[in-house]
Design an enzyme around this catalytic site. Structure first.
Site, PDB file in Angstrom:
ATOM      1  N   ARG A 132      22.663 -15.538 -38.676  1.00  0.00           N
ATOM      2  CA  ARG A 132      21.234 -16.725 -39.176  1.00  0.00           C
ATOM      3  C   ARG A 132      22.442 -17.334 -40.099  1.00  0.00           C
ATOM      4  O   ARG A 132      22.780 -17.247 -40.533  1.00  0.00           O
ATOM      5  CB  ARG A 132      20.712 -15.297 -39.910  1.00  0.00           C
ATOM      6  CG  ARG A 132      19.694 -17.240 -39.941  1.00  0.00           C
ATOM      7  CD  ARG A 132      18.380 -16.489 -40.548  1.00  0.00           C
ATOM      8  NE  ARG A 132      17.137 -17.759 -40.222  1.00  0.00           N
ATOM      9  CZ  ARG A 132      15.349 -17.646 -40.335  1.00  0.00           C
ATOM     10  NH1 ARG A 132      15.324 -16.273 -39.697  1.00  0.00           N
ATOM     11  NH2 ARG A 132      15.096 -18.481 -39.678  1.00  0.00           N
ATOM     12  N   ASN A 179      18.351 -27.525 -37.843  1.00  0.00           N
ATOM     13  CA  ASN A 179      18.716 -28.495 -36.927  1.00  0.00           C
ATOM     14  C   ASN A 179      17.174 -29.788 -38.223  1.00  0.00           C
ATOM     15  O   ASN A 179      17.721 -30.325 -37.866  1.00  0.00           O
ATOM     16  CB  ASN A 179      18.201 -28.718 -35.537  1.00  0.00           C
ATOM     17  CG  ASN A 179      18.947 -27.356 -34.910  1.00  0.00           C
ATOM     18  OD1 ASN A 179      19.869 -27.138 -34.980  1.00  0.00           O
ATOM     19  ND2 ASN A 179      18.523 -27.317 -33.421  1.00  0.00           N
ATOM     20  N   GLY A 180      16.207 -29.507 -38.264  1.00  0.00           N
ATOM     21  CA  GLY A 180      15.646 -29.543 -38.525  1.00  0.00           C
ATOM     22  C   GLY A 180      15.822 -30.205 -39.595  1.00  0.00           C
ATOM     23  O   GLY A 180      15.756 -31.522 -39.993  1.00  0.00           O
ATOM     24  N   ASP A 187      19.487 -21.706 -36.365  1.00  0.00           N
ATOM     25  CA  ASP A 187      18.913 -22.572 -37.455  1.00  0.00           C
ATOM     26  C   ASP A 187      19.440 -23.208 -38.360  1.00  0.00           C
ATOM     27  O   ASP A 187      20.467 -23.344 -38.885  1.00  0.00           O
ATOM     28  CB  ASP A 187      17.506 -21.407 -38.295  1.00  0.00           C
ATOM     29  CG  ASP A 187      16.065 -21.844 -39.830  1.00  0.00           C
ATOM     30  OD1 ASP A 187      16.275 -22.558 -38.455  1.00  0.00           O
ATOM     31  OD2 ASP A 187      16.015 -21.059 -40.051  1.00  0.00           O
ATOM     32  N   ARG A 228       4.948 -25.341 -34.112  1.00  0.00           N
ATOM     33  CA  ARG A 228       4.878 -26.820 -34.246  1.00  0.00           C
ATOM     34  C   ARG A 228       4.167 -27.992 -33.470  1.00  0.00           C
ATOM     35  O   ARG A 228       3.516 -27.693 -32.420  1.00  0.00           O
ATOM     36  CB  ARG A 228       6.450 -26.789 -33.750  1.00  0.00           C
ATOM     37  CG  ARG A 228       7.555 -26.194 -34.755  1.00  0.00           C
ATOM     38  CD  ARG A 228       9.165 -25.598 -34.549  1.00  0.00           C
ATOM     39  NE  ARG A 228       9.219 -24.518 -35.315  1.00  0.00           N
ATOM     40  CZ  ARG A 228      11.511 -25.198 -35.632  1.00  0.00           C
ATOM     41  NH1 ARG A 228      12.009 -25.643 -35.244  1.00  0.00           N
ATOM     42  NH2 ARG A 228      11.460 -23.830 -36.516  1.00  0.00           N
ATOM     43  N   HIS A 232      17.940 -30.966 -32.783  1.00  0.00           N
ATOM     44  CA  HIS A 232      17.766 -29.929 -31.730  1.00  0.00           C
ATOM     45  C   HIS A 232      19.242 -30.926 -30.607  1.00  0.00           C
ATOM     46  O   HIS A 232      19.519 -29.948 -30.460  1.00  0.00           O
ATOM     47  CB  HIS A 232      16.593 -30.034 -31.173  1.00  0.00           C
ATOM     48  CG  HIS A 232      15.544 -29.538 -31.741  1.00  0.00           C
ATOM     49  ND1 HIS A 232      15.590 -28.572 -32.603  1.00  0.00           N
ATOM     50  CD2 HIS A 232      14.153 -29.945 -32.296  1.00  0.00           C
ATOM     51  CE1 HIS A 232      14.550 -28.364 -33.387  1.00  0.00           C
ATOM     52  NE2 HIS A 232      13.779 -29.055 -33.391  1.00  0.00           N
ATOM     53  N   SER A 261       8.363 -17.003 -30.188  1.00  0.00           N
ATOM     54  CA  SER A 261       6.928 -16.695 -29.962  1.00  0.00           C
ATOM     55  C   SER A 261       5.927 -17.199 -30.628  1.00  0.00           C
ATOM     56  O   SER A 261       5.274 -17.550 -30.940  1.00  0.00           O
ATOM     57  CB  SER A 261       6.982 -15.156 -29.560  1.00  0.00           C
ATOM     58  OG  SER A 261       7.315 -14.366 -29.302  1.00  0.00           O
ATOM     59  N   ASN A 306       7.305 -20.257 -32.665  1.00  0.00           N
ATOM     60  CA  ASN A 306       7.625 -22.260 -32.250  1.00  0.00           C
ATOM     61  C   ASN A 306       6.527 -22.755 -31.766  1.00  0.00           C
ATOM     62  O   ASN A 306       6.951 -23.803 -32.054  1.00  0.00           O
ATOM     63  CB  ASN A 306       9.204 -21.970 -32.076  1.00  0.00           C
ATOM     64  CG  ASN A 306      10.290 -21.685 -33.036  1.00  0.00           C
ATOM     65  OD1 ASN A 306      11.285 -21.620 -32.365  1.00  0.00           O
ATOM     66  ND2 ASN A 306      10.020 -21.737 -34.383  1.00  0.00           N
ATOM     67  N   TRP A 307       5.433 -22.183 -31.144  1.00  0.00           N
ATOM     68  CA  TRP A 307       4.442 -22.764 -30.437  1.00  0.00           C
ATOM     69  C   TRP A 307       3.778 -23.729 -31.243  1.00  0.00           C
ATOM     70  O   TRP A 307       2.813 -24.304 -31.300  1.00  0.00           O
ATOM     71  CB  TRP A 307       3.302 -22.027 -29.217  1.00  0.00           C
ATOM     72  CG  TRP A 307       3.994 -21.661 -28.304  1.00  0.00           C
ATOM     73  CD1 TRP A 307       4.864 -20.341 -28.138  1.00  0.00           C
ATOM     74  CD2 TRP A 307       4.378 -22.638 -27.191  1.00  0.00           C
ATOM     75  NE1 TRP A 307       5.499 -19.844 -26.961  1.00  0.00           N
ATOM     76  CE2 TRP A 307       5.019 -21.397 -26.504  1.00  0.00           C
ATOM     77  CE3 TRP A 307       4.452 -23.228 -27.130  1.00  0.00           C
ATOM     78  CZ2 TRP A 307       6.053 -21.719 -25.096  1.00  0.00           C
ATOM     79  CZ3 TRP A 307       5.249 -23.560 -25.621  1.00  0.00           C
ATOM     80  CH2 TRP A 307       5.324 -23.217 -24.922  1.00  0.00           C
ATOM     81  N   ARG A 324      13.624 -34.819 -35.605  1.00  0.00           N
ATOM     82  CA  ARG A 324      13.838 -33.367 -36.099  1.00  0.00           C
ATOM     83  C   ARG A 324      14.400 -33.386 -34.629  1.00  0.00           C
ATOM     84  O   ARG A 324      15.983 -32.523 -34.380  1.00  0.00           O
ATOM     85  CB  ARG A 324      12.794 -32.709 -35.901  1.00  0.00           C
ATOM     86  CG  ARG A 324      12.060 -32.473 -37.062  1.00  0.00           C
ATOM     87  CD  ARG A 324      11.348 -31.245 -37.311  1.00  0.00           C
ATOM     88  NE  ARG A 324      11.331 -29.881 -37.562  1.00  0.00           N
ATOM     89  CZ  ARG A 324      11.768 -28.866 -38.093  1.00  0.00           C
ATOM     90  NH1 ARG A 324      11.932 -29.633 -39.316  1.00  0.00           N
ATOM     91  NH2 ARG A 324      12.130 -28.257 -37.820  1.00  0.00           N
TER      92      ARG A 324
HETATM   93  C1  IPE Z   1      14.112 -18.556 -35.911  1.00  0.00           C
HETATM   94  O1  IPE Z   1      13.438 -20.053 -36.526  1.00  0.00           O
HETATM   95  C2  IPE Z   1      13.321 -19.257 -34.238  1.00  0.00           C
HETATM   96  C3  IPE Z   1      14.541 -19.439 -33.965  1.00  0.00           C
HETATM   97  C4  IPE Z   1      16.095 -20.376 -34.232  1.00  0.00           C
HETATM   98  C5  IPE Z   1      14.578 -20.075 -32.528  1.00  0.00           C
HETATM   99  P1  IPE Z   1      12.435 -20.174 -37.093  1.00  0.00           P
HETATM  100  O2  IPE Z   1      13.098 -21.694 -38.351  1.00  0.00           O
HETATM  101  O3  IPE Z   1      11.435 -20.172 -36.494  1.00  0.00           O
HETATM  102  O4  IPE Z   1      12.254 -19.783 -38.186  1.00  0.00           O
HETATM  103  P2  IPE Z   1      10.664 -19.176 -39.776  1.00  0.00           P
HETATM  104  O5  IPE Z   1      10.244 -19.882 -39.660  1.00  0.00           O
HETATM  105  O6  IPE Z   1      12.229 -20.646 -40.800  1.00  0.00           O
HETATM  106  O7  IPE Z   1      10.991 -18.006 -40.212  1.00  0.00           O
HETATM  107  C1  IPE Z   2      16.381 -23.370 -35.151  1.00  0.00           C
HETATM  108  O1  IPE Z   2      16.327 -25.153 -35.782  1.00  0.00           O
HETATM  109  C2  IPE Z   2      15.576 -24.334 -33.853  1.00  0.00           C
HETATM  110  C3  IPE Z   2      13.994 -23.930 -32.998  1.00  0.00           C
HETATM  111  C4  IPE Z   2      13.814 -23.137 -34.343  1.00  0.00           C
HETATM  112  C5  IPE Z   2      14.127 -24.342 -32.038  1.00  0.00           C
HETATM  113  P1  IPE Z   2      14.215 -25.677 -37.031  1.00  0.00           P
HETATM  114  O2  IPE Z   2      13.923 -26.429 -35.809  1.00  0.00           O
HETATM  115  O3  IPE Z   2      13.353 -24.133 -37.343  1.00  0.00           O
HETATM  116  O4  IPE Z   2      15.239 -26.455 -38.458  1.00  0.00           O
HETATM  117  P2  IPE Z   2      14.910 -26.673 -39.680  1.00  0.00           P
HETATM  118  O5  IPE Z   2      14.254 -25.098 -39.712  1.00  0.00           O
HETATM  119  O6  IPE Z   2      13.063 -26.751 -39.603  1.00  0.00           O
HETATM  120  O7  IPE Z   2      15.707 -27.199 -40.618  1.00  0.00           O
HETATM  121 MG    MG Z   3      14.093 -23.016 -38.531  1.00  0.00          MG
END
Ligand code: IPE
Ligand code: IPE
Ligand code: MG
Length: 246
Positions: free
Chosen positions: A184, A22-23, A20, A71, A37, A66, A68-69, A33
């Site tokens: 994590r 990347n964004g 977690d 987004r 990734h 499940s 992340n859709w 973002r």
């Molecule tokens: C968990 O991270 C899923 C992955 C790293 C693939 P999220 O960024 O989706 O989790 P939340 O929304 O902060 O709980």
């Molecule tokens: C985790 O990084 C990767 C995926 C969930 C695909 P995020 O994209 O959740 O990054 P943040 O949490 O927004 O920084």
């Molecule tokens: Mg995240």
């Protein structure tokens, strides 16, 4: 070093990681973002290599949940394209380095092209044994429990035949021992529907480091923290067991 990976001082056999941050990594640099990734994929290769070098046997990573859709469409399709390109670019290298690849999660709803790439990744690495990389994609811990229950029903099990072993054998990670260490990155202190069933006795390690910044030094720090843990699995500390005959 102790032989059993649950003993203090040992290397975990199975490491699971919620990759977690990347964004936020991208936002800090005023980049889209997607760039985060992309960078995250490089990190995965680095961390995989570090884990294999330290003797970790199984590395399971959360790449797309499940949920992340939810987004924006643009980000979701960017991730799908990145994974597809990643398989094309790195499969040969990983295969030649002895990495066995598996993808777990709900494949329904995933583009046929990507499913075919995963099938190819799994097929072409099936004999590799150096380290087993499992990518959880369109995966959710609750989904996993539900699909295992459905499978048990489809297999014709009677209610009294459904026990922990019957479900464990039908979970997506049935081929692997339960994770010893759950990492994590990115500073959030939650599981976000990753391996709910399998982490019953995992050791948790949370790092503020954003995933693209994670590297071998951070892996070593996590493994060092794990080596300090005393796992009891609901039992008692070995030292407090009364000597025989006392
Ligand atoms: C968990 O991270 C899923 C992955 C790293 C693939 P999220 O960024 O989706 O989790 P939340 O929304 O902060 O709980
Ligand atoms: C985790 O990084 C990767 C995926 C969930 C695909 P995020 O994209 O959740 O990054 P943040 O949490 O927004 O920084
Ligand atoms: Mg995240």
């Amino acid at each position: 070093m102790a032989a059993d990976c649950t003993e203090p001082g040992c290397v975990p056999r199975h490491v699971a990681i919620v990759m977690d941050g990347n964004g936020r990594w991208a936002r800090q640099r005023f980049l889209p973002r997607f760039v985060g990734h992309e960078q995250g994929m490089q990190t995965l290769l680095r961390v995989l290599d570090a884990c294999a070098g330290r003797g970790v046997r199984y590395l399971t990573v959360f790449a797309f949940s499940s949920e992340n859709w939810k987004r924006p469409e643009e980000e979701v399709s960017g991730i799908m394209g990145l994974v597809l390109a990643g398989v094309a670019k790195y499969l040969r290298k990983l295969a030649s380095e002895g990495v066995r690849i598996r993808v777990v999660g709900d494949r329904a709803g995933i583009a046929p092209k990507l499913r075919a790439a995963w099938d190819e990744a799994e097929r072409s690495t099936v004999h590799n044994t150096r380290i087993e990389l499992t990518v959880a994609f369109n995966y959710g811990g609750r989904w996993d429990i539900v699909q295992a229950c459905r499978q048990a029903v489809a297999d014709g099990l009677a209610p009294e035949q459904i026990d922990e072993a019957a479900l464990a054998a039908r979970m997506a990670l049935a081929f692997a021992p339960d994770p010893d260490l759950f990492i994590r990155t990115g500073g959030e202190l939650r599981v976000s529907n990753f391996l709910l069933w399998q982490t019953a006795y995992a050791e948790f390690y949370f790092s503020d480091c954003l995933w693209p910044d994670f590297g071998s030094a951070e892996v070593d720090a996590a493994l060092a923290a794990y080596a300090q843990r005393e796992r009891r699995f609901g039992g008692v500390r070995p030292a407090s067991v009364a000597p025989q005959g006392a």
